[in-house]
Design a protein around this motif. Structure first.
Motif, PDB file in Angstrom:
ATOM      1  N   ILE A   1      -4.731   0.705   8.688  1.00  0.00           N
ATOM      2  CA  ILE A   1      -5.038   1.009   7.269  1.00  0.00           C
ATOM      3  C   ILE A   1      -5.802   2.321   7.168  1.00  0.00           C
ATOM      4  O   ILE A   1      -5.497   3.176   6.319  1.00  0.00           O
ATOM      5  CB  ILE A   1      -5.846  -0.142   6.621  1.00  0.00           C
ATOM      6  CG1 ILE A   1      -5.011  -1.411   6.516  1.00  0.00           C
ATOM      7  CG2 ILE A   1      -6.374   0.278   5.249  1.00  0.00           C
ATOM      8  CD1 ILE A   1      -3.922  -1.384   5.467  1.00  0.00           C
TER       9      ILE A   1
ATOM     10  N   THR B   1      -7.130   0.296  -1.977  1.00  0.00           N
ATOM     11  CA  THR B   1      -6.720  -0.102  -0.617  1.00  0.00           C
ATOM     12  C   THR B   1      -7.938  -0.498   0.213  1.00  0.00           C
ATOM     13  O   THR B   1      -7.931  -1.533   0.899  1.00  0.00           O
ATOM     14  CB  THR B   1      -5.959   1.054   0.074  1.00  0.00           C
ATOM     15  OG1 THR B   1      -4.852   1.413  -0.740  1.00  0.00           O
ATOM     16  CG2 THR B   1      -5.462   0.661   1.449  1.00  0.00           C
TER      17      THR B   1
ATOM     18  N   THR C   1      -6.547   4.928  -3.000  1.00  0.00           N
ATOM     19  CA  THR C   1      -7.405   4.870  -1.800  1.00  0.00           C
ATOM     20  C   THR C   1      -8.535   3.857  -1.986  1.00  0.00           C
ATOM     21  O   THR C   1      -8.792   3.024  -1.107  1.00  0.00           O
ATOM     22  CB  THR C   1      -7.979   6.274  -1.492  1.00  0.00           C
ATOM     23  OG1 THR C   1      -6.894   7.189  -1.345  1.00  0.00           O
ATOM     24  CG2 THR C   1      -8.815   6.259  -0.231  1.00  0.00           C
TER      25      THR C   1
ATOM     26  N   VAL D   1       0.844  -1.199   0.000  1.00  0.00           N
ATOM     27  CA  VAL D   1       0.000   0.000   0.000  1.00  0.00           C
ATOM     28  C   VAL D   1       0.884   1.256   0.000  1.00  0.00           C
ATOM     29  O   VAL D   1       0.642   2.209  -0.733  1.00  0.00           O
ATOM     30  CB  VAL D   1      -0.949   0.009   1.231  1.00  0.00           C
ATOM     31  CG1 VAL D   1      -1.623   1.378   1.376  1.00  0.00           C
ATOM     32  CG2 VAL D   1      -1.979  -1.089   1.105  1.00  0.00           C
TER      33      VAL D   1
ATOM     34  N   THR E   1       1.771   4.655  -2.868  1.00  0.00           N
ATOM     35  CA  THR E   1       1.313   5.935  -2.323  1.00  0.00           C
ATOM     36  C   THR E   1       2.432   6.965  -2.358  1.00  0.00           C
ATOM     37  O   THR E   1       2.242   8.100  -2.804  1.00  0.00           O
ATOM     38  CB  THR E   1       0.802   5.765  -0.872  1.00  0.00           C
ATOM     39  OG1 THR E   1      -0.231   4.790  -0.869  1.00  0.00           O
ATOM     40  CG2 THR E   1       0.263   7.078  -0.323  1.00  0.00           C
TER      41      THR E   1
END
Length: 832
Positions: free
Chosen positions: A746, A781, A778, A670, A674
Motif C-alpha cells: 500500500i 487509502t 491518498t 484503491v 487512482t
C-alpha cells in the motif's frame, strides 16, 4: 436577424407547433438508442472483474465463509458504484457535447424569425435557409431570392440547381446544401419521413471508427486477459496437485486472475476522453467525437484560412479606385458623384440579400452614398454564380420598364481578362493592384455590360465588359494573433495559410500575423498541375497557398497526410468543406462559420478564437500524457500483486496464500479511482507545449516505456517479498507477515502514484501541481489501511495483525526505496 422576409409569411403559432409535433413527432431519426441507468448497470455487471467477484462469492458461500462472501458482495457494490459513477460522468459529458453539436434551424413563427434546435422543426413550419446552410427538412419553396441548391448528397449531381416558387420542381430536401441566396420553404416531411431518412435511417447509427490508441489499448487488455486465463489454469492445477482441494484451488486461481486483469485501462481511456471533451466544451471548444482529443495532441501541421481566422473578417471598405477618373478615393470621399457608377455596380454585383461581409459592406456604402435607392425597383432575373479560376460572378437585374443592369465583380485578374482594355491599360491597373496587395488589402474588380434579348452566353466570361474600377477592403489581423502563432511554433507545429486571396495581400497579412517563411507563394492553378509526388514536396516546403479553390485545398491536405503529417484544417466557408472533412482534425468557426463547415468539421471554436485551438492541442497532449501515466501506473502496480500472489505458491514458501481475494479486491478498489479519476485530473506538465508533437504511428507505450513500468513493478515486488522474508525470518506469524506485505505494498502504491506524476520532473516539482483528488484518495487509502491494521474486527476479517511503529517504519522504508529509486533515474535524465 436582418432577413428581408415578406410580411405575409407568418409561420406557425406555439399551439400549432405543439399539435404538429403531437401528430408527426420530432425532426430526428428513430432508432438512436440512449442507454438508461438500468442498462448502464447491467453493462457494468457484465464486466470480467465483477464476474470473477461473483464466482469468488459463490465459492465462499459454498464453503460457509459468509464474512468473506459478504465482503465480496460489498466489493461488487463498490466496484459497480465506481464504474457507474465513471460511466455516468462520461455519458453526461457526451450528451452535453451532442446537444451543443446539434445544428440550429431558422424558422418563422408568429411572424418572427427565430432560431431553434433542428429536432424541434415541425411539419408546417416555415424554414429559412441561406448560403452555406444545410437544409434540415423536406418542404416546398414559398419565397426565394437568388436561390440555388446542391443536391449531390441525394442525386450525385455536383452542379447547383436554381429553384424558386415558379420552378417545376420547387421541392427542397433534408441533407442538401444552399449554395447561394435565400429561400423560405414550408416543411412537409421531417425525420425518418424525409427523402434522406427513407434512403437509410441506418446512416444515423453508423458507429465511429476506433482510434489507433483505442485499438492498441484493446489489444493490450486482450493479451493480458489471455495471460490471466493461462495463469489461472496453471495455478489451479499446481494448487490442486499440492492440496487436492478443488474449491481452494479455484479460489487461488481466481485471486490470481483478478490480480492480472487490467480492467481499469479501458475505463480510464473512456473517462479521460469523455471528460477531456467536456472540459474543452466549457472553454468554448466543441468536440464532435471524444476520440479526436487524442489526435489533437499529435497535430503536426495547422492549415488555416486567412479571412475570419487570421483576420477579423470585418472587411472595411478602405479605397475605391475609379478607372474613368484614374483616381483612388478614400472613405472620406465615398459620396463623391464621380464614383456613383462604381459604387452602384459593385453593389449590384453582390447578392440582393448579402451573406458575405464584403457584400454587406458594399450594400451599406451604396445605401449611405446614393441619392436614390433603386434596389426595390429592380429584381434579379438571371445570374452566373461565383466560378472560374480566378473566380468572378455576374448578376442581371431588370425593372418594370425592362431596363437592365448587368454587373460583375471578382478577382481583379478575372475582371481584367474579360474587360475591353488595352494591354498597357491592364498593366497599369495590375501595378496598382500589386501596390495595394503588398499593404494587405483585399481587392475586387468591378465591371458592367449590356445585352439585348434572352439568349444569354453560356459562360459569363463571354459578355463584353467595361472595366469600372477596383473596390479595396482591409481585413486587419486579429488582436494577439502573432502570440498565438508563436505558441504554435514553440509546440513544434508547422503553419500553412491556404486562402482564396491573392499573393500580395496574403503575404502582407501573414507577415503582420507573425507567420514565418512567407517568402515563397504558390497558387491554386499551379498546384493542380503537379504529380502526387511533386505535390507532397510542394505542400511540405511552402507556407503560403493563394487563389485556392476547394479541389486545390483538398489536394494540399491530402498531400500533407501522405507525407505522414497530422493535419488540422481551419476554415469557415462552404468551399472549405471538403478539406475540413479530409483533414485529421477539421476545425470550424462557431460564430462566422457556415453550417456546412461546422457539419464537415470535427471540432468547432465557438467564438472564432484561434487561441482556443492551442488550448485544445494542449489538452490533447495533457490527456494523452495522463493516459500513459495511468496505464504505466496500472502495469507497475499489477506486477507486484501478481507476483506476490503467485511466487510464494510456486516457490513453496511457508505461507503460500499470503493474499486472498479480499486483499486483492481492496488493492483494486484503491487502484481504480487512482488511475481513472486522479490521473485524469492531473494538470499539464510545464514542458508539454515546448516539445514536438508525438508521431501518430507511435504505440501508446513503446518498449522503453513499457520496460520502465515493468522494472518499476519488479523492484516493488522485490521490496514486498523482502518484507515477507524479513518478517518470516524474525518469527512472524502468517497474520504478521501478511500485514507487513500488505502495508508495504500500500505504501509503495501511494508513493508510485506520486512519483509517476511525471517521468521527467522530480517529485518535489510535481508536489506543486494542484490535484485535490490525489490528496483525497491518498488520505482515504491511508485511513482504510490503518483501520484494517488497528481496528480488530477489520484486522480479523483481513487476517492481519497490528504493526508496531518500527514495523510501520520498516514497511514505509522498504516501500520508499522500492519506488523512490526512480527519482535518481529522472535526475540523470534531466542532467542529460
Amino acid at each position: 436577424m436582418g432577413y428581408n422576409i415578406p410580411e405575409h409569411l407568418k409561420g406557425l403559432t406555439e399551439q400549432e407547433v405543439k399539435r404538429s409535433q403531437e401528430l408527426s413527432g420530432y425532426n430526428q431519426m428513430d432508432g438512436l438508442h440512449k442507454s438508461n441507468w438500468l442498462e448502464m448497470l447491467l453493462d457494468i455487471l457484465k464486466e470480467p472483474m465483477l464476474i470473477l467477484l461473483f464466482a469468488i462469492s459463490i465459492i465462499y458461500l459454498i464453503v460457509g465463509d459468509y464474512g468473506e462472501a459478504t465482503f465480496m458482495l460489498v466489493a461488487i457494490a463498490l466496484v459497480s458504484a465506481i464504474s457507474f459513477y465513471q460511466d455516468n460522468r462520461s455519458k453526461k459529458a457526451l450528451e452535453a457535447l451532442e446537444k451543443l453539436n446539434e445544428p440550429l434551424s431558422t424558422v418563422i413563427r408568429h411572424g418572427k424569425v427565430i432560431q431553434i434546435p433542428t429536432h424541434e422543426v415541425a411539419v408546417g413550419d416555415l424554414c429559412v435557409t441561406e448560403e452555406g446552410q444545410m437544409i434540415n427538412a423536406d418542404g416546398k419553396i414559398v419565397h426565394s431570392n437568388d436561390f440555388s441548391v446542391n443536391e449531390s448528397s441525394l442525386t450525385g449531381e455536383s452542379m447547383s440547381i436554381f429553384k424558386n416558387v415558379d420552378s417545376d420542381d420547387k421541392n427542397l430536401y433534408s441533407g442538401t446544401v444552399t449554395v447561394s441566396g435565400l429561400a423560405v420553404f414550408k416543411v412537409d416531411k421531417i425525420g425518418k419521413e424525409t427523402r434522406i431518412g427513407k434512403i437509410g435511417s441506418s446512416i444515423a447509427n453508423i458507429q465511429e471508427e476506433a482510434s489507433p490508441l483505442q485499438l492498441q489499448i484493446t489489444k493490450f487488455v486482450k493479451t493480458m486477459a489471455i495471460a490471466g486465463i493461462a495463469i489461472f489454469v496453471m495455478v489451479c492445477t499446481v494448487n490442486y496437485y499440492q492440496s487436492r482441494n478443488l474449491l481452494d484451488s479455484l479460489l487461488n486461481g481466481l485471486t490470481l486472475a483478478m490480480s492480472i486483469l487490467p480492467e481499469e485501462i479501458p475505463v480510464a481511456f473512456t473517462t479521460f476522453m469523455a471528460l477531456g471533451s467536456w472540459k474543452l466544451m466549457q472553454q468554448g471548444i466543441i468536440i464532435k467525437r471524444s476520440s479526436i482529443v487524442e489526435t489533437l495532441g499529435s497535430t503536426t501541421v495547422i492549415c488555416t484560412d486567412k479571412t475570419g481566422t487570421i483576420t477579423e473578417n470585418s472587411m472595411q471598405l478602405k479605397y475605391l479606385y475609379d478607372y474613368q477618373t484614374d483616381h483612388t478615393y478614400d472613405s472620406s470621399s465615398f459620396n463623391s458623384p464621380s464614383i456613383d457608377r462604381l459604387v452602384s455596380y459593385a453593389m449590384w454585383s453582390s447578392e440582393p440579400i448579402p451573406f458575405d461581409p464584403m457584400e454587406k459592406t458594399l450594400h451599406q456604402v451604396y445605401q449611405n452614398t446614393q441619392k436614390q435607392d433603386l434596389r426595390k425597383t429592380y429584381s434579379l432575373f438571371h445570374e452566373y454564380p461565383l466560378e472560374g479560376k480566378p473566380p468572378m460572378m455576374t448578376h442581371l437585374f431588370e425593372n418594370k420598364n425592362q431596363e437592365r443592369i448587368i454587373a460583375a465583380k471578382g478577382a481583379p485578374e478575372a475582371i481584367l481578362q474579360v474587360s475591353r482594355l488595352t494591354d498597357a491599360a491592364k498593366d497599369k491597373v495590375r501595378t496598382l493592384i500589386a501596390e495595394l496587395g503588398k499593404q494587405g488589402y483585399r481587392i475586387l474588380g468591378v465591371a458592367k455590360s449590356t445585352f439585348e434579348g434572352y439568349k444569354f452566353p453560356v459562360k459569363q466570361q463571354d459578355f463584353e465588359f467595361e472595366f469600372l474600377g477596383l473596390v479595396v477592403f482591409y481585413d486587419p489581423p486579429k488582436a494577439g494573433i502573432s502570440e498565438v502563432f508563436q505558441q504554435i511554433y514553440d509546440a513544434g507545429i508547422q503553419v500553412k495559410v491556404i486562402t482564396g486571396d491573392n499573393a500580395d495581400t496574403t503575404r502582407s497579412i501573414a507577415s503582420q500575423a507573425g507567420i514565418q517563411h512567407t517568402e515563397k507563394v504558390i497558387g491554386g492553378k499551379e498546384i493542380m498541375d503537379y504529380s502526387d509526388q511533386d505535390m507532397e514536396q510542394v505542400a511540405e516546403n511552402n507556407v503560403l497557398f493563394t487563389r485556392m479553390f476547394p479541389e486545390a485545398k483538398l489536394a494540399v491536405v491530402n498531400a500533407l497526410k501522405r507525407k505522414g503529417e497530422v493535419v488540422a484544417m481551419l476554415g469557415d466557408g462552404v468551399n472549405d468543406g471538403p478539406a475540413l472533412k479530409a483533414a485529421h482534425i477539421g476545425v470550424a468557426m462557431g460564430d462566422k462559420g457556415t453550417e456546412i463547415a461546422k457539419a464537415a468539421a470535427s471540432l468547432v471554436l465557438t467564438n472564432d478564437d484561434l487561441s482556443k485551438l492551442i488550448t485544445g492541442i494542449a489538452a490533447g497532449r495533457r490527456i494523452y500524457s495522463n493516459i500513459k501515466k495511468a496505464i504505466q501506473y496500472i502495469i507497475s502496480i499489477h506486477i507486484p500483486i501478481i507476483l506476490t500472489v503467485s511466487l510464494p505458491l510456486f516457490l513453496g514458501w511457508v505461507f503460500p496464500q499470503i493474499f486472498t481475494p479480499v486483499h486483492v479486491i481492496f488493492l483494486e478498489l484503491v487502484m481504480g479511482p487512482t488511475c481513472s479519476i486522479v490521473y485524469e485530473n492531473e494538470p499539464m506538465e510545464k514542458n508539454t507545449m515546448k516539445v514536438p508533437p508525438r508521431l501518430m504511428t507511435d504505440t501508446f507505450l513503446n518498449w522503453k516505456e513499457l520496460g520502465i513500468s515493468i522494472v518499476q513493478g519488479i523492484v516493488i515486488t522485490i521490496g514486498v517479498l523482502l518484507a515477507y522474508q524479513i518478517t518470516v525470518q524474525h518469527g512472524g506469524t502468517e497474520e504478521k507477515t501478511r500485514a507487513m506485505v500488505f502495508t508495504t505494498l500500500i505504501f509503495a502504491n501511494i508513493l508510485l502514484s506520486l512519483v509517476n506524476r511525471s517521468f521527467y520532473y522530480s517529485i518535489f516539482q510535481t508536489m506543486k501541481y494542484r490535484n485535490n483528488l490525489l490528496t483525497g484518495v491518498t488520505i482515504i487509502t491511508l485511513a482504510m489501511l490503518f483501520s484494517i491494521l488497528f481496528f480488530k474486527p477489520f484486522s480479523d476479517f483481513f487476517a492481519v495483525t497490528s504493526l508496531t511503529m518500527f514495523e510501520l517504519a520498516l514497511a514505509l522504508g522498504i516501500g520508499a526505496v522500492s519506488v523512490l529509486w526512480f527519482e535518481v533515474y529522472k535526475f540523470v535524465k534531466r542532467k542529460k
